[in-house]
Design an enzyme around this catalytic site. Structure first.
Site, PDB file in Angstrom:
ATOM      1  N   TYR A 125       6.267  -9.160  -0.732  1.00  0.00           N
ATOM      2  CA  TYR A 125       5.725  -9.710  -1.978  1.00  0.00           C
ATOM      3  C   TYR A 125       6.540 -10.915  -2.430  1.00  0.00           C
ATOM      4  CZ  TYR A 125       2.855  -9.480  -6.169  1.00  0.00           C
ATOM      5  OH  TYR A 125       1.953  -9.757  -7.168  1.00  0.00           O
ATOM      6  N   HIS A 144      -8.990  -4.724  -6.812  1.00  0.00           N
ATOM      7  CA  HIS A 144      -7.821  -5.547  -6.475  1.00  0.00           C
ATOM      8  C   HIS A 144      -6.565  -4.700  -6.422  1.00  0.00           C
ATOM      9  CE1 HIS A 144      -4.959  -9.006  -6.902  1.00  0.00           C
ATOM     10  NE2 HIS A 144      -4.263  -8.082  -7.550  1.00  0.00           N
ATOM     11  N   GLU A 145      -6.327  -3.910  -7.461  1.00  0.00           N
ATOM     12  CA  GLU A 145      -5.088  -3.142  -7.516  1.00  0.00           C
ATOM     13  C   GLU A 145      -5.025  -2.069  -6.431  1.00  0.00           C
ATOM     14  OE1 GLU A 145      -2.553  -4.050  -9.013  1.00  0.00           O
ATOM     15  OE2 GLU A 145      -3.459  -5.589 -10.251  1.00  0.00           O
ATOM     16  N   HIS A 162       0.688 -15.527  -7.169  1.00  0.00           N
ATOM     17  CA  HIS A 162      -0.610 -15.521  -7.846  1.00  0.00           C
ATOM     18  C   HIS A 162      -1.267 -16.894  -7.846  1.00  0.00           C
ATOM     19  CE1 HIS A 162       0.949 -11.725  -9.661  1.00  0.00           C
ATOM     20  NE2 HIS A 162      -0.327 -11.388  -9.648  1.00  0.00           N
ATOM     21  N   GLU A 211      -1.615 -10.906  -2.466  1.00  0.00           N
ATOM     22  CA  GLU A 211      -2.478 -11.074  -3.635  1.00  0.00           C
ATOM     23  C   GLU A 211      -3.900 -11.448  -3.237  1.00  0.00           C
ATOM     24  OE1 GLU A 211      -2.410 -10.656  -6.915  1.00  0.00           O
ATOM     25  OE2 GLU A 211      -0.482  -9.651  -6.688  1.00  0.00           O
ATOM     26  N   HIS A 233      -3.986  -3.493  -3.176  1.00  0.00           N
ATOM     27  CA  HIS A 233      -2.550  -3.546  -2.924  1.00  0.00           C
ATOM     28  C   HIS A 233      -2.091  -2.273  -2.212  1.00  0.00           C
ATOM     29  CE1 HIS A 233      -1.330  -7.267  -4.742  1.00  0.00           C
ATOM     30  NE2 HIS A 233      -1.832  -6.964  -5.924  1.00  0.00           N
ATOM     31  N   ASP A 254       7.216 -16.132 -10.366  1.00  0.00           N
ATOM     32  CA  ASP A 254       6.013 -15.489  -9.821  1.00  0.00           C
ATOM     33  C   ASP A 254       6.213 -15.142  -8.347  1.00  0.00           C
ATOM     34  OD1 ASP A 254       3.355 -14.508  -9.856  1.00  0.00           O
ATOM     35  OD2 ASP A 254       2.579 -16.416  -9.113  1.00  0.00           O
TER      36      ASP A 254
END
Length: 365
Positions: free
Chosen positions: A193, A178-179, A280, A202, A182, A275
Site C-alpha cells: 500500500y 471497493h472496500e 488515491h 486502490e 481490498h 497519501d
C-alpha cells in the site's frame, strides 16, 4: 491453498484503507464554510485504526424449459452497531437469514455485502473475499460524524458522515464493493500500500466496486456511470462522486474541497509523500485503462474485462508490482482470450501512457 492464494500473516497489522483519501479530509478540515464537517474531518483523521461455509439453492430454467436447481456458496453476513463509538465490533444487530430491521444503514450494509459476494461468485467463481467462504462482517454507525468507510483487514466499517459534506456511506454499493475489493487484493497479490503498487491496490478495489454495482443493476459497460462513491456527497457539494474511472479528474469541483486531482494518464502522474505516495490520486490512471478496455469490449464488464483483471491479480502478481508490470500481466491474460481482446488491453494501457503504442496500431510494454 494454491501458490497464488496468499494467506495474510497473523502478525500483519490490520489495514485501514478508507474510501475517503486523507488529502480530501485534510482539505475539508480547513473549511470555514462547513464548520461541522471540518471538525468531523479533523476527528476522522486522528481516529485510531482499529469462517463458516454456507450454501444457497439457485433455481433457473435451461434451454429446454426445464427447471434446474443448483446448490452454490452463500454469504455469511453479520452486521454490528458501534452506536457512535470507535469500539469494534459493536453490538450484533442483524445476521444471515434474519429479516430487515428498522435501521436503514444496517440493511444497506447487509445488501451491499451480499451484492459484492454475488459478484465475486458469479463472475470469478470466488467464494467470498478469501475464496474459502470467509464470513462477511461489518460495523455501522462508527464514530461520531465519522467521514469514512474502510476495510480493516477483518471487517467493513462505516461512518455516518458529518451531514454537511458527507452522508451515510452504506448507501453506495460501489463503496462497499471497493472496500471488500481490498480484501480480495489482501488474499491474492497482497499489493503493497505505497506508491504504484498502492495505487494499483486502490484501482483494483475501484474495479471491484464498479463491477459490483454494474452486476447488481445488470448494466453493460456502455450503460454504466463508472463513478465510485456516487451519492455520498450531500447536495451542498459541487460533485457527483469521489472518482470517475472513465474520466479521472472530473468527479467533483467544489469551492471548499477543490477539484478532483486524479490524472487521466501518466503525463499527470503525481509524485507525493502523503497519501502513501499518492495511492488515491494516481489510481485514476489504471482506473481509466480498465474502463476503456471494458467499454471497447462492450457487453457486461465483469465477464471478459473483469475476468482478465482478476486473473492477472490472482495469477502470481508480485506484491511490489508497478503499473507497467500489471499492464503486462493483464495483456498476457487478454491474449489468452483472443487477439482482439489482447489488442484492446494494449490500446487501453497505451491510451493512459503506461506502455507505448507501436506503428502497427498494437503496443509494446
Amino acid at each position: 491453498m494454491t501458490i497464488h492464494e496468499r494467506e495474510p500473516a497473523s502478525a500483519r497489522p490490520l489495514l485501514h484503507q478508507g474510501i475517503i483519501p486523507s488529502y480530501l479530509l485534510a482539505k475539508l478540515a480547513e473549511s470555514e464554510r462547513y464548520t461541522q464537517a471540518a471538525e468531523a474531518a479533523r476527528q476522522t483523521l486522528i481516529a485510531p485504526t482499529p469462517a463458516a461455509h454456507r450454501s444457497q439453492l439457485r433455481l433457473s430454467i435451461d434451454e429446454n424449459g426445464s427447471l434446474v436447481a443448483t446448490v452454490e456458496a452463500a454469504p455469511n453476513r453479520t452486521i454490528s452497531d458501534a452506536h457512535g463509538t470507535e469500539s469494534l465490533p459493536g453490538t450484533v444487530v442483524r445476521t444471515e437469514d434474519e429479516p430487515t430491521v428498522a435501521d436503514v444503514a444496517v440493511n444497506q450494509a447487509f445488501d451491499g455485502l451480499g451484492a459484492t459476494f454475488q459478484l465475486l461468485l458469479d463472475a470469478f467463481q470466488r467464494n467470498s473475499v478469501d475464496g474459502k467462504g470467509l464470513a462477511l462482517d461489518a460495523t455501522v454507525h462508527y464514530g461520531s460524524g465519522y467521514d469514512n468507510a474502510f476495510w480493516n483487514g477483518e471487517r467493513m466499517v462505516f461512518g455516518d458522515g458529518d451531514g454537511q459534506v458527507f452522508q451515510g456511506f452504506t448507501a453506495s454499493t460501489t463503496v462497499i464493493g471497493h472496500e471488500l475489493g481490498h480484501g480480495v487484493v489482501q488474499y491474492t497479490a497482497g499489493l503493497e500500500y505505497q506508491g504504484q503498487p498502492g495505487a494499483l491496490n486502490e484501482s483494483i478495489a475501484d474495479v471491484f466496486g464498479a463491477l459490483t454495482e454494474q452486476h447488481l443493476l445488470d448494466q453493460t459497460a456502455d450503460e454504466a456511470t463508472w463513478l465510485i462513491g456516487a451519492g455520498i456527497f450531500t447536495p451542498a457539494v459541487h460533485g457527483k462522486a469521489l472518482r470517475s474511472m472513465l474520466h479521472p479528474g472530473t468527479a467533483y469541483d467544489d469551492p471548499e474541497l477543490g477539484k478532483d486531482p486524479q490524472p487521466a494518464d501518466m503525463s499527470g502522474y503525481v509524485t507525493a509523500t502523503d497519501d502513501n505516495g499518492g495511492v488515491h490520486i494516481n489510481s485514476g490512471i489504471p482506473n481509466r485503462a480498465f474502463a476503456l478496455f471494458a467499454v471497447e469490449l462492450g457487453g457486461n464488464a465483469w465477464e471478459t474485462a473483469g475476468s482478465v483483471w482478476y486473473r492477472a491479480l490472482s495469477g502470481g502478481l508480485p506484491a511490489s508490482s508497478t503499473f507497467a508490470q500489471f499492464a503486462r500481466a493483464t495483456i498476457a491474460e487478454a491474449d489468452k482470450v483472443s487477439r482482439a481482446t489482447g489488442d484492446a488491453a494494449r490500446m487501453a494501457w497505451a491510451s493512459v501512457g503506461v506502455i507505448k503504442a507501436t506503428g502497427d496500431g498494437r503496443s509494446a510494454g
